[in-house]
Motif scaffolding. Structure first.
Motif, PDB file in Angstrom:
ATOM      1  N   ALA A 171       0.836  -1.209   0.000  1.00  0.00           N
ATOM      2  CA  ALA A 171       0.000   0.000   0.000  1.00  0.00           C
ATOM      3  C   ALA A 171       0.872   1.262   0.000  1.00  0.00           C
ATOM      4  O   ALA A 171       0.551   2.257  -0.659  1.00  0.00           O
ATOM      5  CB  ALA A 171      -0.937  -0.010   1.204  1.00  0.00           C
ATOM      6  N   ALA A 172       1.989   1.210   0.733  1.00  0.00           N
ATOM      7  CA  ALA A 172       2.895   2.367   0.787  1.00  0.00           C
ATOM      8  C   ALA A 172       3.494   2.639  -0.600  1.00  0.00           C
ATOM      9  O   ALA A 172       3.567   3.791  -1.044  1.00  0.00           O
ATOM     10  CB  ALA A 172       4.007   2.107   1.805  1.00  0.00           C
ATOM     11  N   PHE A 173       3.918   1.586  -1.269  1.00  0.00           N
ATOM     12  CA  PHE A 173       4.497   1.771  -2.605  1.00  0.00           C
ATOM     13  C   PHE A 173       3.446   2.241  -3.603  1.00  0.00           C
ATOM     14  O   PHE A 173       3.701   3.091  -4.453  1.00  0.00           O
ATOM     15  CB  PHE A 173       5.131   0.458  -3.090  1.00  0.00           C
ATOM     16  N   ARG A 174       2.239   1.697  -3.453  1.00  0.00           N
ATOM     17  CA  ARG A 174       1.170   2.065  -4.374  1.00  0.00           C
ATOM     18  C   ARG A 174       0.780   3.525  -4.183  1.00  0.00           C
ATOM     19  O   ARG A 174       0.529   4.251  -5.145  1.00  0.00           O
ATOM     20  CB  ARG A 174      -0.035   1.141  -4.121  1.00  0.00           C
ATOM     21  N   GLU A 175       0.773   3.953  -2.923  1.00  0.00           N
ATOM     22  CA  GLU A 175       0.455   5.354  -2.641  1.00  0.00           C
ATOM     23  C   GLU A 175       1.501   6.280  -3.262  1.00  0.00           C
ATOM     24  O   GLU A 175       1.182   7.294  -3.878  1.00  0.00           O
ATOM     25  CB  GLU A 175       0.402   5.579  -1.122  1.00  0.00           C
ATOM     26  N   THR A 176       2.765   5.899  -3.108  1.00  0.00           N
ATOM     27  CA  THR A 176       3.846   6.723  -3.659  1.00  0.00           C
ATOM     28  C   THR A 176       3.699   6.843  -5.175  1.00  0.00           C
ATOM     29  O   THR A 176       3.831   7.923  -5.749  1.00  0.00           O
ATOM     30  CB  THR A 176       5.207   6.093  -3.301  1.00  0.00           C
ATOM     31  N   ARG A 177       3.394   5.723  -5.796  1.00  0.00           N
ATOM     32  CA  ARG A 177       3.219   5.754  -7.242  1.00  0.00           C
ATOM     33  C   ARG A 177       2.040   6.638  -7.638  1.00  0.00           C
ATOM     34  O   ARG A 177       2.099   7.392  -8.612  1.00  0.00           O
ATOM     35  CB  ARG A 177       3.014   4.336  -7.763  1.00  0.00           C
ATOM     36  N   GLY A 178       0.978   6.567  -6.849  1.00  0.00           N
ATOM     37  CA  GLY A 178      -0.195   7.384  -7.139  1.00  0.00           C
ATOM     38  C   GLY A 178       0.112   8.877  -7.034  1.00  0.00           C
ATOM     39  O   GLY A 178      -0.327   9.667  -7.873  1.00  0.00           O
ATOM     40  N   VAL A 179       0.880   9.241  -6.005  1.00  0.00           N
ATOM     41  CA  VAL A 179       1.255  10.645  -5.828  1.00  0.00           C
ATOM     42  C   VAL A 179       2.123  11.094  -7.009  1.00  0.00           C
ATOM     43  O   VAL A 179       1.925  12.175  -7.573  1.00  0.00           O
ATOM     44  CB  VAL A 179       2.008  10.837  -4.485  1.00  0.00           C
ATOM     45  N   ARG A 180       3.051  10.237  -7.384  1.00  0.00           N
ATOM     46  CA  ARG A 180       3.906  10.555  -8.540  1.00  0.00           C
ATOM     47  C   ARG A 180       3.051  10.727  -9.801  1.00  0.00           C
ATOM     48  O   ARG A 180       3.229  11.695 -10.549  1.00  0.00           O
ATOM     49  CB  ARG A 180       4.940   9.452  -8.736  1.00  0.00           C
ATOM     50  N   ASP A 181       2.154   9.789 -10.036  1.00  0.00           N
ATOM     51  CA  ASP A 181       1.334   9.849 -11.256  1.00  0.00           C
ATOM     52  C   ASP A 181       0.538  11.150 -11.305  1.00  0.00           C
ATOM     53  O   ASP A 181       0.453  11.787 -12.360  1.00  0.00           O
ATOM     54  CB  ASP A 181       0.375   8.652 -11.319  1.00  0.00           C
ATOM     55  N   ALA A 182      -0.008  11.538 -10.157  1.00  0.00           N
ATOM     56  CA  ALA A 182      -0.819  12.759 -10.115  1.00  0.00           C
ATOM     57  C   ALA A 182       0.041  13.996 -10.410  1.00  0.00           C
ATOM     58  O   ALA A 182      -0.360  14.875 -11.179  1.00  0.00           O
ATOM     59  CB  ALA A 182      -1.491  12.890  -8.750  1.00  0.00           C
ATOM     60  N   LEU A 183       1.239  14.031  -9.811  1.00  0.00           N
ATOM     61  CA  LEU A 183       2.125  15.179 -10.054  1.00  0.00           C
ATOM     62  C   LEU A 183       2.578  15.211 -11.514  1.00  0.00           C
ATOM     63  O   LEU A 183       2.635  16.266 -12.147  1.00  0.00           O
ATOM     64  CB  LEU A 183       3.360  15.103  -9.146  1.00  0.00           C
ATOM     65  N   ALA A 184       2.896  14.041 -12.049  1.00  0.00           N
ATOM     66  CA  ALA A 184       3.389  13.973 -13.433  1.00  0.00           C
ATOM     67  C   ALA A 184       2.316  14.431 -14.413  1.00  0.00           C
ATOM     68  O   ALA A 184       2.607  15.094 -15.418  1.00  0.00           O
ATOM     69  CB  ALA A 184       3.837  12.546 -13.756  1.00  0.00           C
ATOM     70  N   GLU A 185       1.071  14.107 -14.075  1.00  0.00           N
ATOM     71  CA  GLU A 185      -0.023  14.500 -14.955  1.00  0.00           C
ATOM     72  C   GLU A 185      -0.281  16.004 -14.883  1.00  0.00           C
ATOM     73  O   GLU A 185      -0.591  16.652 -15.869  1.00  0.00           O
ATOM     74  CB  GLU A 185      -1.276  13.728 -14.549  1.00  0.00           C
ATOM     75  N   LYS A 186      -0.108  16.546 -13.673  1.00  0.00           N
ATOM     76  CA  LYS A 186      -0.388  17.971 -13.468  1.00  0.00           C
ATOM     77  C   LYS A 186       0.751  18.848 -14.005  1.00  0.00           C
ATOM     78  O   LYS A 186       0.500  19.913 -14.563  1.00  0.00           O
ATOM     79  CB  LYS A 186      -0.578  18.209 -11.962  1.00  0.00           C
TER      80      LYS A 186
ATOM     81  N   THR B   6       3.349  18.639 -16.495  1.00  0.00           N
ATOM     82  CA  THR B   6       3.885  17.851 -17.620  1.00  0.00           C
ATOM     83  C   THR B   6       5.275  18.318 -18.039  1.00  0.00           C
ATOM     84  O   THR B   6       5.990  17.585 -18.707  1.00  0.00           O
ATOM     85  CB  THR B   6       2.941  17.918 -18.830  1.00  0.00           C
ATOM     86  N   SER B   7       5.675  19.524 -17.628  1.00  0.00           N
ATOM     87  CA  SER B   7       7.018  19.975 -17.997  1.00  0.00           C
ATOM     88  C   SER B   7       8.090  19.307 -17.122  1.00  0.00           C
ATOM     89  O   SER B   7       9.262  19.292 -17.475  1.00  0.00           O
ATOM     90  CB  SER B   7       7.132  21.500 -17.881  1.00  0.00           C
ATOM     91  N   LEU B   8       7.676  18.753 -15.991  1.00  0.00           N
ATOM     92  CA  LEU B   8       8.621  17.989 -15.160  1.00  0.00           C
ATOM     93  C   LEU B   8       8.622  16.547 -15.663  1.00  0.00           C
ATOM     94  O   LEU B   8       7.603  16.045 -16.114  1.00  0.00           O
ATOM     95  CB  LEU B   8       8.197  18.020 -13.690  1.00  0.00           C
ATOM     96  N   HIS B   9       9.759  15.903 -15.565  1.00  0.00           N
ATOM     97  CA  HIS B   9       9.815  14.513 -16.029  1.00  0.00           C
ATOM     98  C   HIS B   9      10.028  13.610 -14.822  1.00  0.00           C
ATOM     99  O   HIS B   9      11.144  13.274 -14.465  1.00  0.00           O
ATOM    100  CB  HIS B   9      10.902  14.354 -17.089  1.00  0.00           C
ATOM    101  N   LEU B  10       8.918  13.271 -14.188  1.00  0.00           N
ATOM    102  CA  LEU B  10       8.976  12.562 -12.910  1.00  0.00           C
ATOM    103  C   LEU B  10       8.891  11.054 -13.134  1.00  0.00           C
ATOM    104  O   LEU B  10       7.956  10.389 -12.714  1.00  0.00           O
ATOM    105  CB  LEU B  10       7.851  13.060 -12.003  1.00  0.00           C
TER     106      LEU B  10
END
Ligand code: PLP
Length: 233
Positions: free
Chosen positions: A178-193, A195-199
Motif C-alpha cells: 500500500a505504501a508503494f502504491r500510494e507513492t506511485r499514485g502521488v507521482r502519477d498525479a504530479l506527473a499528470e499535473k 507535464t514539464s517535469l519529467h517525474l
C-alpha cells in the motif's frame, strides 16, 4: 559470500522480479547502499561492475567517495538520508542526485549551492509512507507547491526526477504494498499535473521489500544489507 557474489545474486533477483511483474528488462536500477561500510568495500563493488551507490550521511559520503575519486574509480553517488541545511553545500559537490528532498528550504539551499558552483543536480522528493522514519513529505499540498515552483522554473540548477519513499518496517506485505502504491499514485498525479517535469523515477524498495516495490513500479531499489552484509551501526 563475497560482495561480488551478493551483487550478482541481488541483480538476479531484480531481473527475476522485473520479469514476474512483466516489466522491461533492466528497467530497475540498483542503488548499492554503502553506509557504514568502507571505501574498500565500495571499491570491491565497483570492481564487480556496480557504479551507482547510495549514502545517508554527507560527512561519511564525502570521506568515502572522496577516497574513491582519488583512486580514479568511477561512481555515481545518491544521497538518500535526511539532509540538514548546513550539509547541502558538501552534498551537492559529491552527489549526482539527492533522493531525500523533503521540504522547500532544502530545495532552496540546493539551488543556491549548485548555482555557486555551476552544477545542475537531480533530486527526488521523499514522501513519508511509514511511521518509522520522520523524513519525507506527509503534506501532499506542500509537495504539490514545491513541484509547482519547480515547474515555474524557480530552481534552474535542480532537475526533479521523481519520488522516493521508505515503506513501513513491518512483515505485513499488504501495508508495504500500500505504501508503494500510494507513492506511485502521488507521482502519477504530479506527473499528470506538471507535464514539464519529467517525474519518471520511483525510488522504493530495500533489502527486505524490493520485490514488492518492483511489482509496484519502482525504477530504483536501494539495497544495502543484501550486498554488503549487516551494518555495525
Ligand atoms: C539503509 C537504507 C537503505 C538500505 O537498507 P537495507 O535494508 O540495508 O537494504 C535504503 N534506503 C534508505 C533511505 C536507507 O537509509
Amino acid at each position: 559470500m563475497s560482495i561480488a557474489q551478493n551483487l550478482a545474486s541481488v541483480l538476479d533477483d531484480i531481473r527475476r522480479a522485473e520479469a514476474d511483474a512483466k516489466r522491461e528488462p533492466n528497467s530497475v536500477r540498483l542503488v548499492a547502499v554503502s553506509k557504514f561500510h568502507s571505501a574498500d568495500a565500495v571499491a570491491e563493488a565497483v570492481a564487480a561492475g556496480q557504479v551507482l551507490f547510495g549514502e545517508n550521511r554527507v560527512q561519511e559520503a564525502t570521506a568515502k567517495f572522496g577516497d574513491l575519486a582519488a583512486r580514479a574509480l568511477p561512481f555515481e553517488l545518491h544521497i538518500i538520508g535526511t539532509l540538514q541545511r548546513n550539509k547541502v553545500r558538501d552534498a551537492v559537490r559529491i552527489a549526482r542526485c539527492i533522493q531525500s528532498v523533503d521540504r522547500l528550504e532544502v530545495l532552496q539551499e540546493i539551488e543556491r549551492q549548485c548555482a555557486k558552483i555551476g552544477k545542475t543536480i537531480d533530486v527526488l522528493f521523499e514522501v513519508r509512507t511509514g511511521e518509522e522514519t520522520k523524513a519525507g513529505f506527509t503534506d501532499y499540498a506542500a509537495l504539490d507547491h514545491v513541484a509547482a515552483l519547480c515547474a515555474q522554473g524557480q530552481f534552474p540548477h535542480v532537475t526533479p526526477r521523481g519520488l522516493m519513499t521508505m515503506a513501513p518496517n513491518t512483515d505485513d506485505h499488504d501495508r508495504i504494498r500500500a505504501a508503494f502504491r500510494e507513492t506511485r499514485g502521488v507521482r502519477d498525479a504530479l506527473a499528470e499535473k506538471y507535464t514539464s517535469l519529467h517525474l519518471a523515477e520511483l525510488s522504493m524498495g530495500m533489502s527486505g521489500d524490493f520485490r514488492i516495490a518492483i511489482s509496484e513500479g519502482a525504477t530504483m531499489v536501494r539495497i544495502g544489507t543484501a550486498i554488503f552484509g549487516a551494518r555495525q551501526a
